[in-house]
Motif scaffolding. Structure first.
Motif, short mmCIF file in Angstrom:
data_model
loop_
_atom_site.label_atom_id
_atom_site.label_comp_id
_atom_site.label_asym_id
_atom_site.label_seq_id
_atom_site.Cartn_x
_atom_site.Cartn_y
_atom_site.Cartn_z
N UNK A 162 36.30 52.19 28.04
CA UNK A 162 36.52 51.15 29.04
C UNK A 162 37.63 51.58 29.98
N UNK A 163 37.75 50.84 31.06
CA UNK A 163 38.85 51.06 32.01
C UNK A 163 39.57 49.73 32.19
N UNK A 164 40.87 49.77 32.12
CA UNK A 164 41.69 48.59 32.36
C UNK A 164 42.19 48.65 33.80
N UNK A 165 42.22 47.50 34.45
CA UNK A 165 42.80 47.48 35.78
C UNK A 165 43.62 46.22 35.95
N UNK A 166 44.69 46.38 36.71
CA UNK A 166 45.66 45.29 36.92
C UNK A 166 45.17 44.35 37.99
N UNK A 167 45.48 43.08 37.78
CA UNK A 167 45.23 42.08 38.80
C UNK A 167 46.57 41.71 39.43
N UNK A 168 46.59 40.60 40.11
CA UNK A 168 47.84 40.15 40.72
C UNK A 168 48.74 39.49 39.69
N UNK A 169 48.15 39.08 38.55
CA UNK A 169 48.93 38.48 37.47
C UNK A 169 48.31 38.88 36.14
N UNK A 170 49.00 38.57 35.06
CA UNK A 170 48.48 38.90 33.73
C UNK A 170 47.16 38.17 33.47
N UNK A 171 46.98 37.01 34.10
CA UNK A 171 45.76 36.23 33.88
C UNK A 171 44.50 36.88 34.45
N UNK A 172 44.67 37.78 35.40
CA UNK A 172 43.47 38.39 35.97
C UNK A 172 43.42 39.91 35.77
N UNK A 173 44.02 40.38 34.70
CA UNK A 173 43.86 41.78 34.33
C UNK A 173 42.39 41.96 33.91
N UNK A 174 41.80 43.07 34.35
CA UNK A 174 40.38 43.26 34.10
C UNK A 174 40.07 44.40 33.16
N UNK A 175 38.85 44.34 32.64
CA UNK A 175 38.33 45.37 31.75
C UNK A 175 36.93 45.72 32.23
N UNK A 176 36.68 46.99 32.47
CA UNK A 176 35.33 47.47 32.81
C UNK A 176 34.84 48.28 31.63
N UNK A 177 33.84 47.75 30.95
CA UNK A 177 33.31 48.44 29.77
C UNK A 177 32.34 49.53 30.19
N UNK A 178 32.38 50.64 29.48
CA UNK A 178 31.43 51.73 29.72
C UNK A 178 31.05 52.32 28.36
N UNK A 179 30.49 51.46 27.55
CA UNK A 179 30.16 51.82 26.16
C UNK A 179 28.89 52.64 26.13
#
Length: 179
Positions: A162-179
């Motif tokens: 997966x790839x983690x990416x930051x949002x503008x706050x901790x509430x919108x931190x994202x995860x892109x799965x690539x399993x």
């Protein structure tokens, strides 16, 4: 926090010496083992991730027999869990303990299973959705401690899952799965 009435206690919980650190080595080792199992089982079934040594924790007192664990006993039992890699001290003073009833690798495996089971292999979710989204309801991931979740996600990121990416706050931190 859940009450003990919601949890099935073992019979020995009402045995007064259980609440006093035993001086005989073999007896103490057995006592420590019983406490480790009890604490981990309680935390898993009640979804407790943090224990404060100096805080009111339901297992540390038994009003029916008027017994409370000493600070030394609490630290001894939690340190034994830490020694097995099933918990971590969050501070040098050993006041707060992060409970890992599943090790981080096991949480990572649970996340992968969750992703596959819900058909999320190539999708994007927020970290918060993993903890509290519709798909996570009724799973072990529902309400998972954020620190544990982030460490499991970082482990999976390091493995290319997966790839983690930051949002503008901790509430919108994202995860892109690539399993």
């Amino acid at each position: 926090m859940q009450k003990l009435a919601d949890f099935k206690l073992p019979q020995f919980f009402n045995y007064p010496p259980y609440f006093t650190l035993q001086p005989v080595r073999d007896t103490r080792e057995k006592q420590i083992q019983l406490w480790k199992e009890l604490i981990l089982d309680y935390c898993k079934t009640q979804k407790v991730f943090l224990i404060g040594v100096e805080e009111d924790f339901p297992l540390f007192s038994n009003s029916a027999i008027d017994r409370t664990l000493s600070h030394e006993a609490r630290e001894t039992f939690l340190s034994a869990i830490v020694g097995e890699g099933r918990a971590e001290w969050l501070d040098k003073g050993h006041r707060k303990c992060l409970i890992l009833w599943h090790r981080i690798q096991d949480w990572a495996d649970i996340i992968l299973h969750f992703v596959r089971e819900n058909g999320l292999e190539d999708s994007v979710m927020t970290v918060e959705e993993i903890r509290s989204g519709t798909e996570s309801h009724g799973t072990e991931l529902q309400g998972i401690d954020r620190t544990i979740l982030m460490r499991a996600l970082k482990l999976l990121e390091n493995k290319g899952k997966l790839a983690l990416f930051k949002g503008t706050s901790a509430d919108d931190e994202g995860v892109k799965f690539s399993v």
